[in-house]
Design an enzyme around this catalytic site. Structure first.
Site, short mmCIF file in Angstrom:
data_model
loop_
_atom_site.label_atom_id
_atom_site.label_comp_id
_atom_site.label_asym_id
_atom_site.label_seq_id
_atom_site.Cartn_x
_atom_site.Cartn_y
_atom_site.Cartn_z
N ASP B 60 1.03 -1.17 0.08
CA ASP B 60 0.31 -0.01 -0.11
C ASP B 60 0.99 1.46 0.16
O ASP B 60 2.28 1.48 -0.24
CB ASP B 60 -0.69 0.16 1.39
CG ASP B 60 -0.25 0.20 2.60
OD1 ASP B 60 1.84 -0.18 2.23
OD2 ASP B 60 -0.96 -0.26 3.53
N ASP B 232 -7.79 -7.34 -0.30
CA ASP B 232 -6.79 -7.54 0.85
C ASP B 232 -8.22 -7.27 2.24
O ASP B 232 -8.43 -5.92 2.69
CB ASP B 232 -5.69 -7.06 1.37
CG ASP B 232 -6.04 -4.90 2.05
OD1 ASP B 232 -6.42 -4.66 0.77
OD2 ASP B 232 -5.70 -4.96 2.87
N CYS B 270 -13.35 -29.05 5.95
CA CYS B 270 -12.50 -28.15 6.41
C CYS B 270 -11.27 -28.71 5.67
O CYS B 270 -10.86 -29.94 6.18
CB CYS B 270 -12.27 -27.57 7.09
SG CYS B 270 -10.86 -26.17 7.23
N CYS B 272 -8.04 -27.72 5.34
CA CYS B 272 -7.43 -26.29 5.83
C CYS B 272 -5.96 -27.79 7.56
O CYS B 272 -6.37 -28.68 8.21
CB CYS B 272 -7.28 -25.29 6.85
SG CYS B 272 -7.76 -25.43 8.63
N CYS B 275 -7.45 -28.47 10.95
CA CYS B 275 -8.32 -29.15 10.49
C CYS B 275 -8.51 -30.92 10.10
O CYS B 275 -8.72 -32.08 10.75
CB CYS B 275 -9.77 -29.13 9.77
SG CYS B 275 -10.78 -27.24 10.13
N HIS B 302 -6.41 -21.99 9.83
CA HIS B 302 -8.17 -21.82 9.72
C HIS B 302 -8.53 -20.90 8.46
O HIS B 302 -9.68 -21.30 7.66
CB HIS B 302 -8.64 -22.65 10.99
CG HIS B 302 -10.47 -23.18 10.39
ND1 HIS B 302 -10.77 -23.76 9.59
CD2 HIS B 302 -11.11 -21.92 10.24
CE1 HIS B 302 -12.40 -23.66 9.71
NE2 HIS B 302 -11.99 -22.73 9.83
#
Lengths: 345, 345
Positions: B60, B232, B270, B272, B275, B302
């Site tokens: 940014d 973002d 999930c 991830c 998980c 997660h």
């Protein structure tokens, strides 16, 4: 054994600890008994299932923390009567309660409740600690959960004869291993090294020997030479959180300005994920100064790897019959590093 | 884009962020300019080499933090004159300085310095911000480092006509992408959604559209429907640190007592690492309550996965020509989750 006080090696996953070479961790009975509670851990399937650690788990007895961390503790033949450091609730840690809790936690190796006098304790105190620890070993054996191994703990401070006779007493019992407690409690390192050299070779060679809460890399090498098989120590992860990395050739304290623009990894000869991942000292210093968790992760990965690599190399040297030569070389290197001024690497 | 404010996505490694599916992160010019410094990062080979992030990096402009985080800031045609929140040193952030700093940082995509009025700003303020932002876009283009892409930023608050005309002005310039700034600054979500639906479809379809600092999953779906390509948002990692996990069917605040002995993983559907690694809610709650870093790691893994999985599924639906149906289904699910009382999962 990396130390997983609250059922996690601080900042690391089980997969990372395993990849570093660990096949056993030690978890803390006192902490886990108070939070989240032994019944909860048992209901969750025990520490292996709870923490997802796929290898062996040892638990200490809780006595050390009941004495050093809890509040308003009184010690009697019954056990430790103390107030929880979390909520002030009074608890009684007896040998039977320690075994019950460790059984619920479901560790592979339980440690007996013992009495651990500080450095400089009188002969009377040391004798009393040894005798009570032996009586408690009997009580722990009687209360041991099925399928769990139990290690006895040799006390006796720096009194070699007292330690030897204590070991002989404990070795009469069907204990699965012999731990050496009451070291690294404030005595000079050289005094510990001398005592270890005299005590450890006298232990029953058929049972594993575990030196509790030790220590520096010099301590480990000398203890292995004396016949010690197992260690636990918070130094790799605690020093990581304080910004110190164990590196070849000296001491590295990452927050120091000399690493501000240092493009080298922590230790260019190291195979840990932090070093092989190419993270520069400059970057890790930035992360540390900025308070980023990744700094703790990278330093913990590195230090844990360094310690486990040291004992891996010691094992190889033993298996290949060249431990004496290896020991002399490694001691020279590690002692030079320990003696070097900070931040020369 | 996961947010890597200080050149790290908080608590995660580049490998973990990449494995979650991210191919770009956004880093913060203001923070990195002040610490460790743009010259240092340049000397280290730029942000890619410094942070070991193998994919694209946006930065940014630094203006938002110079206004919101720094102290004693004054805004003029020159730029932002402010005192560093770290050491109080006065700095001047001009369009040219922002470009110089972003050039040293070596991001792939730089953002122009802009003026971002708060919600409820007057028409006069909004017009002034738009006009100055356009003038600064010219100055940024003139100062852009070779090889770096530059995005312009559309302002105008909730005034759709003002935003459209601003976009048309910016699109006359050789900017590589068009960002929508000044959303999610305190206005009602529905007002933002209406404005986005009217503004985003009017943007140049040949250039990527980036909605800055947004947002919830509902925000993302509606913005994608309006033609936004990039986002973002700190929510995945910030909410993780506050103990909140995004899960199917509701809200999960891990410290709450109902998860004390919950054997389920955060979200049984999930994929991830938290998980699929089998870490139970009970264990993660214990880690969180005990202050262990691993709690932040698992929740961050997660939530980052959930967000990146959402946009991955949106991309697939677009590519397969079924976005409208997908959008309606997904909105119904996510809105129901957002509307459900806390801790019902």
């Amino acid at each position: 054994m990396p130390v997983a006080t609250q059922a996690t090696v601080k900042a690391l996953t089980p997969g990372e600890v395993s990849a570093a070479g660990a096949r056993m961790v030690i978890m803390n009975t006192y902490h886990l008994w108070l939070r989240p509670g032994a019944d909860l851990v048992a209901e969750q399937g025990g520490l292996h299932e709870f923490s997802r650690w796929p290898h062996a788990i040892a638990t200490d007895s809780g006595g050390y923390q009941a004495f050093s961390l809890a509040e308003r503790t009184t010690l009697s033949e019954a056990g430790f009567d103390f107030a929880s450091h979390l909520d002030g609730a009074r608890r009684l840690l007896t040998p039977e309660e320690s075994m019950r809790v460790q059984g619920l936690l479901g560790s592979d190796i339980a440690l007996q409740l013992d009495v651990c006098p500080p450095a400089g304790a009188s002969a009377r105190e040391l004798n009393g600690a040894v005798e009570r620890t032996t009586r408690w070993a009997h009580r722990c054996l009687a209360a041991l959960a099925p399928g769990q191994a139990l290690f006895g703990i040799v006390q006796g401070g720096l009194d070699v004869e007292l330690r030897r006779s204590h070991a002989r007493e404990l070795e009469k019992l069907p204990l699965d291993g012999i731990a050496l407690g009451g070291f690294s409690v404030g005595e000079a390192p050289a005094a510990m090294h001398r005592a270890l050299a005299d005590v450890a070779p006298a232990l029953d060679p058929e049972r594993p020997h575990y030196l509790m809460g030790v220590g520096t890399r010099v301590d480990l090498i000398l203890a292995i030479a004396a016949g010690v098989d197992m260690f636990d120590c918070v130094m790799p992860t605690r020093n990581a959180r304080n910004g110190q990395a164990f590196v070849r050739g000296g001491k590295l304290v990452i927050k120091n300005a000399r690493y501000r623009s240092d493009k080298k990894v922590l230790d260019p000869g190291c195979g840990c994920p932090a070093c092989s991942g190419g993270y520069s000292r400059s970057y890790i210093r930035h992360l540390y100064v900025a308070g980023e968790i990744l700094a703790h992760r990278l330093l913990s990965l590195h230090n844990t790897y360094v310690y486990l690599d040291l004992v891996r190399r010691a094992r190889e040297a033993i298996c290949e019959g060249r431990f004496d030569v290896w020991q002399q070389q490694e001691l020279a290197v590690v002692r030079a590093e320990a003696a070097s001024p900070a931040d020369t690497v």
